[in-house]
Design a protein around this motif. Structure first.
Motif, PDB file in Angstrom:
ATOM      1  N   ILE A 173     -77.681  47.687 -25.975  1.00  0.00           N
ATOM      2  CA  ILE A 173     -77.715  46.962 -27.240  1.00  0.00           C
ATOM      3  C   ILE A 173     -79.061  47.180 -27.933  1.00  0.00           C
ATOM      4  CG2 ILE A 173     -77.648  44.645 -28.260  1.00  0.00           C
ATOM      5  CD1 ILE A 173     -75.814  43.948 -25.759  1.00  0.00           C
ATOM      6  N   TYR A 174     -80.150  47.085 -27.161  1.00  0.00           N
ATOM      7  CA  TYR A 174     -81.477  47.254 -27.742  1.00  0.00           C
ATOM      8  C   TYR A 174     -81.671  48.661 -28.300  1.00  0.00           C
ATOM      9  CZ  TYR A 174     -82.236  43.058 -24.900  1.00  0.00           C
ATOM     10  OH  TYR A 174     -82.122  41.819 -24.326  1.00  0.00           O
ATOM     11  N   VAL A 175     -81.109  49.655 -27.632  1.00  0.00           N
ATOM     12  CA  VAL A 175     -81.213  51.028 -28.130  1.00  0.00           C
ATOM     13  C   VAL A 175     -80.498  51.147 -29.477  1.00  0.00           C
ATOM     14  CG1 VAL A 175     -80.499  53.421 -27.712  1.00  0.00           C
ATOM     15  CG2 VAL A 175     -81.564  52.111 -25.879  1.00  0.00           C
ATOM     16  N   CYS A 176     -79.308  50.568 -29.576  1.00  0.00           N
ATOM     17  CA  CYS A 176     -78.573  50.616 -30.852  1.00  0.00           C
ATOM     18  C   CYS A 176     -79.362  49.940 -31.966  1.00  0.00           C
ATOM     19  CB  CYS A 176     -77.203  49.960 -30.701  1.00  0.00           C
ATOM     20  SG  CYS A 176     -76.057  50.895 -29.692  1.00  0.00           S
ATOM     21  N   ILE A 177     -79.949  48.794 -31.678  1.00  0.00           N
ATOM     22  CA  ILE A 177     -80.751  48.087 -32.680  1.00  0.00           C
ATOM     23  C   ILE A 177     -81.965  48.930 -33.059  1.00  0.00           C
ATOM     24  CG2 ILE A 177     -82.137  46.014 -33.146  1.00  0.00           C
ATOM     25  CD1 ILE A 177     -79.088  45.525 -33.121  1.00  0.00           C
ATOM     26  N   SER A 178     -82.577  49.586 -32.087  1.00  0.00           N
ATOM     27  CA  SER A 178     -83.732  50.449 -32.361  1.00  0.00           C
ATOM     28  C   SER A 178     -83.360  51.608 -33.268  1.00  0.00           C
ATOM     29  CB  SER A 178     -84.318  50.994 -31.057  1.00  0.00           C
ATOM     30  OG  SER A 178     -84.790  49.961 -30.254  1.00  0.00           O
ATOM     31  N   VAL A 179     -82.186  52.182 -33.044  1.00  0.00           N
ATOM     32  CA  VAL A 179     -81.730  53.280 -33.902  1.00  0.00           C
ATOM     33  C   VAL A 179     -81.529  52.776 -35.324  1.00  0.00           C
ATOM     34  CG1 VAL A 179     -79.875  54.937 -34.334  1.00  0.00           C
ATOM     35  CG2 VAL A 179     -80.727  54.604 -32.009  1.00  0.00           C
ATOM     36  N   PHE A 180     -80.923  51.601 -35.470  1.00  0.00           N
ATOM     37  CA  PHE A 180     -80.754  51.034 -36.811  1.00  0.00           C
ATOM     38  C   PHE A 180     -82.112  50.752 -37.469  1.00  0.00           C
ATOM     39  CE2 PHE A 180     -76.322  49.522 -35.618  1.00  0.00           C
ATOM     40  CZ  PHE A 180     -75.700  50.433 -36.442  1.00  0.00           C
ATOM     41  N   LYS A 181     -83.070  50.277 -36.681  1.00  0.00           N
ATOM     42  CA  LYS A 181     -84.411  50.021 -37.230  1.00  0.00           C
ATOM     43  C   LYS A 181     -85.028  51.338 -37.697  1.00  0.00           C
ATOM     44  CE  LYS A 181     -88.731  47.653 -36.287  1.00  0.00           C
ATOM     45  NZ  LYS A 181     -88.735  46.781 -37.440  1.00  0.00           N
ATOM     46  N   HIS A 182     -84.852  52.382 -36.907  1.00  0.00           N
ATOM     47  CA  HIS A 182     -85.370  53.706 -37.272  1.00  0.00           C
ATOM     48  C   HIS A 182     -84.708  54.221 -38.561  1.00  0.00           C
ATOM     49  CE1 HIS A 182     -86.945  57.740 -36.778  1.00  0.00           C
ATOM     50  NE2 HIS A 182     -85.723  58.215 -36.899  1.00  0.00           N
ATOM     51  N   LEU A 183     -83.426  53.918 -38.729  1.00  0.00           N
ATOM     52  CA  LEU A 183     -82.668  54.396 -39.894  1.00  0.00           C
ATOM     53  C   LEU A 183     -82.677  53.412 -41.066  1.00  0.00           C
ATOM     54  CD1 LEU A 183     -79.513  55.790 -38.036  1.00  0.00           C
ATOM     55  CD2 LEU A 183     -81.409  57.114 -39.000  1.00  0.00           C
ATOM     56  N   GLN A 184     -83.375  52.307 -40.924  1.00  0.00           N
ATOM     57  CA  GLN A 184     -83.311  51.236 -41.917  1.00  0.00           C
ATOM     58  C   GLN A 184     -83.565  51.733 -43.341  1.00  0.00           C
ATOM     59  OE1 GLN A 184     -85.927  47.923 -41.158  1.00  0.00           O
ATOM     60  NE2 GLN A 184     -85.067  46.720 -42.814  1.00  0.00           N
ATOM     61  N   GLN A 185     -84.619  52.494 -43.554  1.00  0.00           N
ATOM     62  CA  GLN A 185     -84.952  52.937 -44.907  1.00  0.00           C
ATOM     63  C   GLN A 185     -83.831  53.798 -45.490  1.00  0.00           C
ATOM     64  OE1 GLN A 185     -87.573  51.530 -46.347  1.00  0.00           O
ATOM     65  NE2 GLN A 185     -86.776  52.415 -48.234  1.00  0.00           N
ATOM     66  N   ASP A 186     -83.291  54.717 -44.680  1.00  0.00           N
ATOM     67  CA  ASP A 186     -82.191  55.570 -45.154  1.00  0.00           C
ATOM     68  C   ASP A 186     -80.951  54.746 -45.473  1.00  0.00           C
ATOM     69  OD1 ASP A 186     -83.693  57.875 -44.902  1.00  0.00           O
ATOM     70  OD2 ASP A 186     -83.016  58.273 -42.854  1.00  0.00           O
ATOM     71  N   ILE A 187     -80.642  53.776 -44.626  1.00  0.00           N
ATOM     72  CA  ILE A 187     -79.463  52.925 -44.844  1.00  0.00           C
ATOM     73  C   ILE A 187     -79.610  52.166 -46.167  1.00  0.00           C
ATOM     74  CG2 ILE A 187     -78.210  50.902 -43.987  1.00  0.00           C
ATOM     75  CD1 ILE A 187     -78.856  51.940 -41.124  1.00  0.00           C
TER      76      ILE A 187
END
Length: 193
Positions: A173-187
């Motif tokens: 779960i934490y890895v998925c959240i980290s990926v979303f955090k990494h992609l936040q600006q693009d999203i």
């Protein structure tokens, strides 16, 4: 092809991979319920590719025997239910109502927590998904099912698998959240566009 591209496998590794996948299917079949269902996904073996077994095969440098030994031992651990998704397909270890639903337990366990954490930690990303009509948990389930192949580099995939094995399935779960955090600006930029 991916293993050869990474120089992890020898020339004729396809045969060893086929050997591993067929043996995994037989091994997992021993733990499955026989059932009659109108749901297509429950009528046959696991519908999809066994990404986790293939990942372990690459980690073991194409050694089929080592891979099978690891997977058989690994299947005794709780974390195997979260990383090796075919392991719980029609599993006799699950309540019959869960099996009959056709929904993999990772979806209603991990996905629920992903949605809750995303809403708390990255509210703008959560809102962007909500406005688009996509559930972030569906994307995460795709990532988890494929062990992040096509989304991360090989070293990161190995770190993901090792982290979940050594620290527990909640790190998925934490890895998925980290990926979303990494992609936040693009999203957020795509949401505005």
């Amino acid at each position: 092809r991916y293993g050869k591209h990474l120089n992890l496998l020898k020339e004729h590794a396809e045969n060893d991979l086929c050997f591993v996948l067929m043996n995994c299917e037989e091994f997992l079949k021993q733990q499955q319920r026989t059932m009659v269902s109108s749901l297509r996904c429950l009528q046959e073996r696991y519908a999809g590719y066994d990404w986790f077994a293939s990942s372990v095969f690459l980690i073991m440098s194409g050694d089929g025997e080592k891979t099978l030994t690891f997977l058989q031992r690994f299947s005794r651990l709780l974390v195997s239910a979260y990383l090796w998704l075919p392991r719980l397909h029609r599993s006799m270890h699950l309540p019959i109502t869960t099996v009959e639903s056709g929904i993999h337990p990772v979806y209603f366990c991990s996905a629920h927590h992903i949605e809750m954490l995303l809403k708390a930690e990255l509210p703008l990303v959560f809102s962007a998904f909500h406005m688009s009509g996509f559930a972030p948990s569906q994307i995460c389930l795709q990532w988890i099912t494929q062990c992040f192949w096509n989304y991360m580099d090989w070293n990161e995939i190995c770190h993901y698998i090792a982290t979940c094995i050594f620290l527990g399935p909640d790190y998925q779960i934490y890895v998925c959240i980290s990926v979303f955090k990494h992609l936040q600006q693009d999203i957020l930029e795509h949401t505005e566009a």
